[in-house]
Design a protein around this motif. Structure first.
Motif, short mmCIF file in Angstrom:
data_model
loop_
_atom_site.label_atom_id
_atom_site.label_comp_id
_atom_site.label_asym_id
_atom_site.label_seq_id
_atom_site.Cartn_x
_atom_site.Cartn_y
_atom_site.Cartn_z
N ALA A 121 0.82 -1.21 0.00
CA ALA A 121 0.00 0.00 0.00
C ALA A 121 0.86 1.26 0.00
CB ALA A 121 -0.94 0.00 1.20
N ARG A 122 1.92 1.25 0.76
CA ARG A 122 2.81 2.43 0.79
C ARG A 122 3.44 2.66 -0.58
NH1 ARG A 122 3.86 0.34 6.00
NH2 ARG A 122 5.74 -0.76 5.35
N GLU A 123 3.82 1.58 -1.25
CA GLU A 123 4.41 1.71 -2.60
C GLU A 123 3.37 2.17 -3.62
OE1 GLU A 123 7.73 1.44 -3.48
OE2 GLU A 123 7.89 1.47 -1.30
N VAL A 124 2.17 1.67 -3.52
CA VAL A 124 1.10 2.08 -4.42
C VAL A 124 0.80 3.57 -4.22
CG1 VAL A 124 -1.38 1.80 -4.92
CG2 VAL A 124 0.09 -0.22 -4.67
N GLU A 125 0.76 3.98 -2.98
CA GLU A 125 0.52 5.39 -2.70
C GLU A 125 1.66 6.26 -3.27
OE1 GLU A 125 -0.95 8.24 0.95
OE2 GLU A 125 -0.05 6.31 1.43
N ARG A 126 2.88 5.80 -3.07
CA ARG A 126 4.04 6.56 -3.55
C ARG A 126 4.10 6.58 -5.08
NH1 ARG A 126 9.13 5.45 -4.85
NH2 ARG A 126 9.12 3.29 -4.18
N ASN A 127 3.89 5.42 -5.72
CA ASN A 127 4.02 5.32 -7.18
C ASN A 127 2.82 5.87 -7.94
OD1 ASN A 127 6.47 4.02 -6.88
ND2 ASN A 127 5.65 1.98 -7.23
N LEU A 128 1.61 5.59 -7.43
CA LEU A 128 0.41 5.91 -8.18
C LEU A 128 -0.49 6.95 -7.53
CD1 LEU A 128 -0.50 2.24 -9.18
CD2 LEU A 128 0.76 3.93 -10.54
N GLY A 129 -0.17 7.32 -6.29
CA GLY A 129 -0.96 8.32 -5.59
C GLY A 129 -2.33 7.84 -5.16
N LEU A 130 -2.48 6.53 -4.98
CA LEU A 130 -3.79 5.97 -4.63
C LEU A 130 -3.88 5.69 -3.13
CD1 LEU A 130 -4.14 3.40 -7.54
CD2 LEU A 130 -5.04 5.74 -7.43
N GLY A 131 -5.05 5.98 -2.57
CA GLY A 131 -5.32 5.70 -1.17
C GLY A 131 -6.54 4.81 -1.05
N PRO A 132 -7.04 4.58 0.16
CA PRO A 132 -8.16 3.67 0.37
C PRO A 132 -9.44 4.05 -0.40
CG PRO A 132 -7.20 4.32 2.47
CD PRO A 132 -6.52 5.12 1.41
#
Length: 188
Positions: A121-132
């Motif tokens: 989740a941290r990588e997805v947030e960092r790479n793609l800017g996605l949250g819950p």
């Protein structure tokens, strides 16, 4: 050695195999790759939850851990319609779960992947800017309660532990890793 220690040791090769084969870095580098990964997870969890729900020794305990609705929410946020989500391919054939003990062994893999999901989740947030709310609800499934949920699962697993059940639980966990590997790693 406790059942949890035995599971960790005896499933380590399968865990490492799937982690290497998934190539998460590549799959979460773009929205399309990430969406494809979530589609594969949806197909696994949807089939797994259907198979496991009738064997869950504690229905409420199981229901709080379902992931399909979170994956559907993410896929919707990433542009799939409800009709497209419902028609996604399912992981079949899924490993047989002939008993509640086998279901708990399989659930060990599913719950363990939730721990790894917090890192993803941290990588997805960092790479793609996605949250819950924008496409990463699945990987953030338990939020701040992740440690509590894992501890509760560990307690439930140890309550089921017995000389007869432990072999069934470990074997089911190993089979689940194999099915998960084949299903998640065959896709794009």
């Amino acid at each position: 050695m406790t059942l949890l220690e035995r599971l960790k040791i005896e499933t380590r090769p399968a865990h490492d195999r799937i982690e290497l084969a998934m190539d998460l870095e590549r799959r979460i580098a773009s929205r399309d790759g990430y969406r494809s990964l979530l589609i594969r997870f949806y197909g696994f969890h949807s089939a797994w939850e259907q198979a496991a729900s009738n064997l869950a020794p504690d229905r409420d305990f199981f229901e709080r851990r379902r992931k399909t609705r979170l994956l559907a929410k993410d896929l919707s946020a990433l542009g799939l319609s409800d009709d497209e989500i419902i028609r996604l391919p399912q992981c079949a054939p899924l490993m047989p779960m002939p008993s509640p003990a086998a279901m708990l062994g399989s659930m060990y893999v599913v719950e363990g992947s939730t721990l790894g999901g917090a890192v993803i989740a941290r990588e997805v947030e960092r790479n793609l800017g996605l949250g819950p709310e924008t496409g990463c609800a699945y990987f953030k499934s338990y939020g701040r309660d992740i440690a509590v949920m894992w501890k509760q699962f560990g307690t439930k697993l140890l309550e089921a532990s017995s000389p007869e059940a432990d072999d069934v639980i470990v074997e089911a966990a190993q089979k689940t890793f194999d099915v998960m590997h084949d299903w998640l790693c065959e896709g794009p």
